[in-house]
Design a protein around this motif. Sequence first.
Motif, PDB file in Angstrom:
ATOM      1  N   LEU A 188       0.813  -1.217   0.000  1.00 52.68           N
ATOM      2  CA  LEU A 188       0.000   0.000   0.000  1.00 52.68           C
ATOM      3  C   LEU A 188       0.848   1.269   0.000  1.00 52.68           C
ATOM      4  O   LEU A 188       0.350   2.356  -0.272  1.00 52.68           O
ATOM      5  CB  LEU A 188      -0.932  -0.002   1.230  1.00 52.68           C
ATOM      6  CG  LEU A 188      -1.788  -1.266   1.407  1.00 52.68           C
ATOM      7  CD1 LEU A 188      -2.491  -1.264   2.758  1.00 52.68           C
ATOM      8  CD2 LEU A 188      -2.807  -1.378   0.276  1.00 52.68           C
ATOM      9  N   ILE A 215       2.438   2.563   2.731  1.00 49.50           N
ATOM     10  CA  ILE A 215       2.176   3.318   3.960  1.00 49.50           C
ATOM     11  C   ILE A 215       3.395   3.194   4.862  1.00 49.50           C
ATOM     12  O   ILE A 215       3.788   2.082   5.235  1.00 49.50           O
ATOM     13  CB  ILE A 215       0.918   2.775   4.660  1.00 49.50           C
ATOM     14  CG1 ILE A 215      -0.310   3.051   3.789  1.00 49.50           C
ATOM     15  CG2 ILE A 215       0.751   3.393   6.051  1.00 49.50           C
ATOM     16  CD1 ILE A 215      -1.597   2.411   4.287  1.00 49.50           C
ATOM     17  N   PRO A 235      -6.549   8.052   4.958  1.00 54.52           N
ATOM     18  CA  PRO A 235      -6.760   7.434   3.639  1.00 54.52           C
ATOM     19  C   PRO A 235      -7.602   6.171   3.672  1.00 54.52           C
ATOM     20  O   PRO A 235      -7.662   5.451   2.686  1.00 54.52           O
ATOM     21  CB  PRO A 235      -5.327   7.105   3.206  1.00 54.52           C
ATOM     22  CG  PRO A 235      -4.593   6.888   4.479  1.00 54.52           C
ATOM     23  CD  PRO A 235      -5.259   7.710   5.546  1.00 54.52           C
ATOM     24  N   CYS A 236      -8.287   5.886   4.775  1.00 56.08           N
ATOM     25  CA  CYS A 236      -8.917   4.571   4.912  1.00 56.08           C
ATOM     26  C   CYS A 236     -10.004   4.276   3.882  1.00 56.08           C
ATOM     27  O   CYS A 236     -10.130   3.136   3.440  1.00 56.08           O
ATOM     28  CB  CYS A 236      -9.456   4.378   6.317  1.00 56.08           C
ATOM     29  SG  CYS A 236      -8.115   4.279   7.510  1.00 56.08           S
ATOM     30  N   CYS A 288      -8.205   3.535   0.690  1.00 52.36           N
ATOM     31  CA  CYS A 288      -7.461   2.289   0.875  1.00 52.36           C
ATOM     32  C   CYS A 288      -8.399   1.087   0.774  1.00 52.36           C
ATOM     33  O   CYS A 288      -8.112   0.121   0.063  1.00 52.36           O
ATOM     34  CB  CYS A 288      -6.779   2.337   2.239  1.00 52.36           C
ATOM     35  SG  CYS A 288      -5.818   0.881   2.627  1.00 52.36           S
ATOM     36  N   LYS A 334      -8.142  -1.749  -2.077  1.00 51.25           N
ATOM     37  CA  LYS A 334      -7.890  -3.145  -1.678  1.00 51.25           C
ATOM     38  C   LYS A 334      -8.986  -4.068  -2.217  1.00 51.25           C
ATOM     39  O   LYS A 334      -8.699  -5.119  -2.778  1.00 51.25           O
ATOM     40  CB  LYS A 334      -7.820  -3.271  -0.146  1.00 51.25           C
ATOM     41  CG  LYS A 334      -6.492  -2.795   0.430  1.00 51.25           C
ATOM     42  CD  LYS A 334      -6.301  -3.259   1.866  1.00 51.25           C
ATOM     43  CE  LYS A 334      -7.179  -2.500   2.825  1.00 51.25           C
ATOM     44  NZ  LYS A 334      -6.757  -2.659   4.238  1.00 51.25           N
ATOM     45  N   CYS A 342      -1.559  -0.685  11.197  1.00 49.70           N
ATOM     46  CA  CYS A 342      -1.298   0.406  10.261  1.00 49.70           C
ATOM     47  C   CYS A 342      -1.394   1.724  11.046  1.00 49.70           C
ATOM     48  O   CYS A 342      -2.297   1.890  11.869  1.00 49.70           O
ATOM     49  CB  CYS A 342      -2.352   0.379   9.165  1.00 49.70           C
ATOM     50  SG  CYS A 342      -2.444   1.885   8.189  1.00 49.70           S
ATOM     51  N   PHE A 395      -2.547   4.465  10.408  1.00 53.19           N
ATOM     52  CA  PHE A 395      -3.817   5.179  10.245  1.00 53.19           C
ATOM     53  C   PHE A 395      -4.959   4.533  11.029  1.00 53.19           C
ATOM     54  O   PHE A 395      -6.050   5.084  11.114  1.00 53.19           O
ATOM     55  CB  PHE A 395      -4.196   5.271   8.764  1.00 53.19           C
ATOM     56  CG  PHE A 395      -3.245   6.120   7.984  1.00 53.19           C
ATOM     57  CD1 PHE A 395      -3.186   7.491   8.200  1.00 53.19           C
ATOM     58  CD2 PHE A 395      -2.393   5.553   7.049  1.00 53.19           C
ATOM     59  CE1 PHE A 395      -2.292   8.283   7.484  1.00 53.19           C
ATOM     60  CE2 PHE A 395      -1.499   6.333   6.333  1.00 53.19           C
ATOM     61  CZ  PHE A 395      -1.449   7.696   6.550  1.00 53.19           C
ATOM     62  N   ALA A 396      -4.708   3.338  11.585  1.00 52.73           N
ATOM     63  CA  ALA A 396      -5.768   2.673  12.358  1.00 52.73           C
ATOM     64  C   ALA A 396      -5.947   3.340  13.717  1.00 52.73           C
ATOM     65  O   ALA A 396      -6.984   3.212  14.351  1.00 52.73           O
ATOM     66  CB  ALA A 396      -5.445   1.200  12.528  1.00 52.73           C
TER      67      ALA A 396
HETATM   68  S1  Q46 Z   1      -7.791   0.987   5.702  1.00 52.21           S
HETATM   69 FE1  Q46 Z   1      -6.809   2.598   6.873  1.00 52.21          FE
HETATM   70 FE2  Q46 Z   1      -6.476  -0.038   7.160  1.00 52.21          FE
HETATM   71 FE3  Q46 Z   1      -5.729   1.097   4.885  1.00 52.21          FE
HETATM   72  S2  Q46 Z   1      -5.036   3.045   5.632  1.00 52.21           S
HETATM   73 FE4  Q46 Z   1      -4.347   1.568   7.133  1.00 52.21          FE
HETATM   74  S3  Q46 Z   1      -5.971   1.571   8.636  1.00 52.21           S
HETATM   75  S4  Q46 Z   1      -4.562  -0.343   6.042  1.00 52.21           S
HETATM   76  S5  Q46 Z   1      -7.394  -1.965   7.635  1.00 52.21           S
END
Ligand code: Q46
Length: 328
Positions: free
Chosen positions: A85, A87, A141-142, A145, A149, A235, A237-238
Amino acid sequence: MGKGMHCRKCGNAAVINMRQHRLALCEAHFVEWMRANTQRFIEKYRMFGPEDRVLVAVSGGKDSLALWDILLALGYRADGLYLGLGIDGSIGYSDESHQRAERFARDFWPDATLHVLDIKGTYGEAIPEVNRRTHRGRGKPCSVCGLIKRHEMNRIAYELGYNVLATGHNLDDEVAVLWSNTLHWQIGYLARQAPVLPADRPGFARKVKPLCRFYEREMAAYALVRGIDYIYDECPFAKGATNLYYKELLNQLEKDQPGAKLDFYLSFLRAKEQGAFTESPDTADLHPCERCGQPTSAPGLCAFCRLWVEQVVENDDPNVVIVEQHDA
Ligand code: Q46
Ligand code: ZN
Ligand code: ZN
């Protein structure tokens, strides 16, 4: 974990005590129990059989690596797919998780195939860059993302001939989503939350979650006992995600009432079987995207394709070579 407890099957020292099942097991019997139960869930929810080709979405975390390990140990035709990804965060999240996935494949199942797709290498931009350009995620960015995915997993399964797509969602993940969907009475989402989702259209892969009845703690114990080196960090961003907050709430509940999460989930599945949630009507009017052919309800291009054509996109060819194959 299970201090002073003994395995119910052999009497040796237990490595885990599962209060909700009133069951303590030693290393060997725990591994056996996890695999036998996975097999039971696969059959019960009619996920797949020995003739199916299964693509496991591997993130480098404990759940997906354990899932791949269990399916291979059970003798299924299961290959892995790692999506790069792009990240970073302070821990170099994508690089670290990629390494863990490669190392697991090489050390544990050298004959298995791990497909690797790097989003930036393929489309010219990593997830955070797509997000900055399109601003869909308003900071995080979820949503971009998740969209990328889902699209890429579907596409690769289709192009490489896998008819089943397996993800490592565990009970804690499923219950947190269920909790959120219930709090907001999202009937459409509730109707679609299930251990198995049929293919979006003929030729596409069915989606399955063989670990949906295992607690996160059981998955961590399985990875530990098997000696799987997984990426511990989430991640970046989580962090702060509502789901994590719900997980904490539900952990509190589980602490006071062992088995509460499992009961919540199984009762939901039972209610569904009895017809509590009917399929949402939004499955109507799906047609193939003009650019990639995946089903969409939007006129013209699907949401994924719109991401790349919203502004100048260099890599506009839908036939770009996509998958780098590692036969470890
Ligand atoms: S959506 Fe958001 Fe997850 Fe992508 S950016 Fe990270 S937390 S990995 S499951
Ligand atoms: Zn034992
Ligand atoms: Zn498309």
